[in-house]
Motif scaffolding. Structure first.
Motif, mmCIF file in Angstrom:
data_model
loop_
_atom_site.group_PDB
_atom_site.id
_atom_site.type_symbol
_atom_site.label_atom_id
_atom_site.label_comp_id
_atom_site.label_asym_id
_atom_site.label_seq_id
_atom_site.Cartn_x
_atom_site.Cartn_y
_atom_site.Cartn_z
ATOM 1 N N ASP A 1 -18.064 -12.033 59.727
ATOM 2 C CA ASP A 1 -17.311 -13.208 59.300
ATOM 3 C C ASP A 1 -18.258 -14.391 59.501
ATOM 4 O OD1 ASP A 1 -15.086 -11.591 59.038
ATOM 5 O OD2 ASP A 1 -14.083 -12.340 60.838
ATOM 6 N N LEU A 2 -18.667 -15.058 58.428
ATOM 7 C CA LEU A 2 -19.523 -16.235 58.572
ATOM 8 C C LEU A 2 -18.823 -17.320 59.392
ATOM 9 C CD1 LEU A 2 -20.901 -16.544 54.929
ATOM 10 C CD2 LEU A 2 -22.191 -15.809 56.959
ATOM 11 N N ALA B 1 -12.516 -14.524 61.920
ATOM 12 C CA ALA B 1 -12.365 -14.684 63.366
ATOM 13 C C ALA B 1 -13.594 -15.291 64.026
ATOM 14 C CB ALA B 1 -12.037 -13.329 63.996
ATOM 15 N N SER B 2 -14.577 -15.742 63.241
ATOM 16 C CA SER B 2 -15.765 -16.371 63.823
ATOM 17 C C SER B 2 -15.478 -17.825 64.198
ATOM 18 C CB SER B 2 -16.947 -16.299 62.856
ATOM 19 O OG SER B 2 -17.448 -14.978 62.773
ATOM 20 N N GLY B 3 -16.390 -18.410 64.991
ATOM 21 C CA GLY B 3 -16.218 -19.770 65.449
ATOM 22 C C GLY B 3 -16.334 -20.795 64.331
ATOM 23 N N ARG B 4 -15.903 -21.998 64.627
ATOM 24 C CA ARG B 4 -15.945 -23.104 63.687
ATOM 25 C C ARG B 4 -16.998 -24.114 64.117
ATOM 26 N NH1 ARG B 4 -13.104 -19.175 61.782
ATOM 27 N NH2 ARG B 4 -11.420 -19.763 60.359
ATOM 28 N N ALA B 5 -17.618 -24.775 63.152
ATOM 29 C CA ALA B 5 -18.532 -25.864 63.448
ATOM 30 C C ALA B 5 -17.723 -27.135 63.689
ATOM 31 C CB ALA B 5 -19.504 -26.064 62.290
ATOM 32 N N ALA B 6 -18.372 -28.141 64.284
ATOM 33 C CA ALA B 6 -17.662 -29.380 64.601
ATOM 34 C C ALA B 6 -17.289 -30.162 63.352
ATOM 35 C CB ALA B 6 -18.521 -30.243 65.529
ATOM 36 N N GLY B 7 -18.060 -29.991 62.272
ATOM 37 C CA GLY B 7 -17.802 -30.715 61.032
ATOM 38 C C GLY B 7 -18.677 -30.203 59.924
ATOM 39 N N PRO B 8 -18.660 -30.831 58.754
ATOM 40 C CA PRO B 8 -19.428 -30.357 57.602
ATOM 41 C C PRO B 8 -20.908 -30.183 57.881
ATOM 42 C CG PRO B 8 -17.895 -32.069 56.934
ATOM 43 C CD PRO B 8 -17.858 -32.028 58.423
ATOM 44 N N GLU B 9 -21.463 -31.016 58.759
ATOM 45 C CA GLU B 9 -22.893 -30.941 59.039
ATOM 46 C C GLU B 9 -23.290 -29.610 59.700
ATOM 47 O OE1 GLU B 9 -20.666 -32.577 62.468
ATOM 48 O OE2 GLU B 9 -20.771 -33.102 60.339
ATOM 49 N N GLY B 10 -22.317 -28.870 60.181
ATOM 50 C CA GLY B 10 -22.592 -27.572 60.801
ATOM 51 C C GLY B 10 -22.475 -26.406 59.849
ATOM 52 N N TYR B 11 -22.322 -26.687 58.567
ATOM 53 C CA TYR B 11 -22.172 -25.633 57.561
ATOM 54 C C TYR B 11 -23.252 -25.759 56.496
ATOM 55 C CZ TYR B 11 -17.566 -24.642 59.581
ATOM 56 O OH TYR B 11 -16.548 -24.303 60.425
ATOM 57 N N HIS C 1 -14.007 -27.530 56.000
ATOM 58 C CA HIS C 1 -15.236 -28.294 56.210
ATOM 59 C C HIS C 1 -16.444 -27.569 55.617
ATOM 60 C CE1 HIS C 1 -12.986 -30.293 59.634
ATOM 61 N NE2 HIS C 1 -13.462 -31.329 58.957
ATOM 62 N N ALA C 2 -16.349 -26.234 55.521
ATOM 63 C CA ALA C 2 -17.468 -25.459 54.991
ATOM 64 C C ALA C 2 -17.777 -25.823 53.545
ATOM 65 C CB ALA C 2 -17.167 -23.965 55.112
ATOM 66 N N ALA C 3 -16.760 -26.173 52.772
ATOM 67 C CA ALA C 3 -16.993 -26.577 51.383
ATOM 68 C C ALA C 3 -17.767 -27.882 51.328
ATOM 69 C CB ALA C 3 -15.668 -26.712 50.643
ATOM 70 N N HIS C 4 -17.429 -28.823 52.210
ATOM 71 C CA HIS C 4 -18.121 -30.110 52.234
ATOM 72 C C HIS C 4 -19.546 -29.968 52.767
ATOM 73 C CE1 HIS C 4 -14.530 -32.441 51.178
ATOM 74 N NE2 HIS C 4 -13.870 -31.568 51.917
ATOM 75 N N GLY C 5 -19.773 -28.970 53.594
ATOM 76 C CA GLY C 5 -21.103 -28.762 54.151
ATOM 77 C C GLY C 5 -22.148 -28.377 53.136
ATOM 78 N N LEU C 6 -21.727 -27.917 51.962
ATOM 79 C CA LEU C 6 -22.669 -27.503 50.923
ATOM 80 C C LEU C 6 -23.020 -28.619 49.945
ATOM 81 C CD1 LEU C 6 -21.236 -23.956 50.100
ATOM 82 C CD2 LEU C 6 -23.307 -24.493 51.392
ATOM 83 N N VAL C 7 -22.434 -29.790 50.114
ATOM 84 C CA VAL C 7 -22.692 -30.892 49.175
ATOM 85 C C VAL C 7 -24.181 -31.222 49.123
ATOM 86 C CG1 VAL C 7 -22.315 -33.359 48.787
ATOM 87 C CG2 VAL C 7 -20.373 -31.866 49.311
ATOM 88 N N GLY C 8 -24.857 -31.125 50.253
ATOM 89 C CA GLY C 8 -26.282 -31.419 50.292
ATOM 90 C C GLY C 8 -27.133 -30.452 49.498
ATOM 91 N N CYS C 9 -26.552 -29.329 49.095
ATOM 92 C CA CYS C 9 -27.283 -28.333 48.298
ATOM 93 C C CYS C 9 -27.161 -28.583 46.801
ATOM 94 C CB CYS C 9 -26.752 -26.930 48.603
ATOM 95 S SG CYS C 9 -26.983 -26.388 50.303
ATOM 96 N N VAL C 10 -26.238 -29.444 46.400
ATOM 97 C CA VAL C 10 -25.954 -29.653 44.977
ATOM 98 C C VAL C 10 -27.191 -30.209 44.273
ATOM 99 C CG1 VAL C 10 -24.569 -30.943 43.316
ATOM 100 C CG2 VAL C 10 -23.495 -29.960 45.348
ATOM 101 N N GLY C 11 -27.554 -29.527 43.182
ATOM 102 C CA GLY C 11 -28.674 -29.966 42.374
ATOM 103 C C GLY C 11 -30.041 -29.606 42.919
ATOM 104 N N ARG C 12 -30.099 -29.010 44.095
ATOM 105 C CA ARG C 12 -31.387 -28.640 44.688
ATOM 106 C C ARG C 12 -31.862 -27.285 44.176
ATOM 107 N NH1 ARG C 12 -30.608 -28.514 50.864
ATOM 108 N NH2 ARG C 12 -32.653 -27.518 50.670
#
Length: 235
Positions: free
Chosen positions: A46-47, A52-62, A161-172
């Motif tokens: 489970d990513l 059942a895996s842990g969560r990051a504090a916010g989008p920056e952790g994804y 938050h995981a969806a928002h964490g990928l915004v930095g990948c858009v267009g790269r």
């Protein structure tokens, strides 16, 4: 982060399975046992932010780097086979040099998130939190009833938050520069993530590319038999 895992089988060979966004190890409910029957000990994760895996504090952790580091921390290096779907394919590619599997399979991998109005937008994923079973069935008419039930459960567990964490990948440019290890890319028909032009580029970079005719993005749920047939020679 040490990830939650699910294991099938007890064979001498090891296979690793990495799911896509909003899912968890249960997406492999048929693939895991099928590989176990072929003599593998199958380990599915489970990513972070999923199941059942842990969560990051916010989008920056994804980020892809976070997912890749978790795979390396959790999974054994030198497995016979590693397989990643969509986000799992992106994460596996970022970890493959360290995991060093003998073979890798990337299933409709998310190596390019397009920009623009028709491109990647987090709200398209977070909106899925409100989907009914009927909504999921409409989008995935070929899925079995059990897969619809699983999707309902996994989406509600998933950290948006995981969806928002990928915004930095858009267009790269996230395309792997080389296969690294013998690698298969299995594509949907049509693939919304890997164009025909990009498929040719991947072949030039050392990847074997196969398309599962008529299958949607989650190939192993849309056409399990077609998916397993596409793995001939790789499993």
């Amino acid at each position: 982060m040490l990830l939650n895992t699910r294991t099938w089988g007890s064979g001498d060979r090891i296979a690793l399975l990495v799911h896509g966004i909003m899912s968890d190890h249960r997406t492999w409910r048929r693939v895991g046992p099928a590989l176990a029957e072929r003599g593998y000990r199958v380990i599915a994760v489970d990513l972070r932010g999923h199941g059942a895996s842990g969560r990051a504090a916010g989008p920056e952790g994804y980020t892809p780097a976070d997912y890749a580091d978790d795979l390396v921390e959790t999974l054994p290096a030198g497995a016979e086979l590693a397989l990643g779907h969509s986000l799992g394919g992106l994460s596996l590619a970022a970890a493959v040099d360290r995991l060093a599997p003998l073979r890798a399979v990337y299933v409709d991998p998310a190596w390019h998130l397009p920009a623009g109005k028709a491109g990647y937008r987090p709200e398209l994923f977070t909106h899925a939190k409100s989907f009914t079973r009927e909504h999921i069935a409409t989008f995935n008419p070929r899925w079995e009833q059990q897969d619809l039930d699983i999707e309902m459960a996994t989406v509600r567990l998933w950290d948006e938050h995981a969806a928002h964490g990928l915004v930095g990948c858009v267009g790269r440019d996230l395309w792997p520069a080389k296969a690294g290890v013998p690698s298969l890319v299995a594509l949907a028909d049509p693939s919304l993530l890997v164009s025909a032009e990009n498929a040719r580029m991947l072949v030039e970079r050392g990847f074997d590319v196969r398309t599962v005719a008529g299958a949607g993005h989650t190939i192993h749920r849309d056409d399990f038999d077609g998916f397993m047939a596409a793995l001939d020679g790789w499993i």
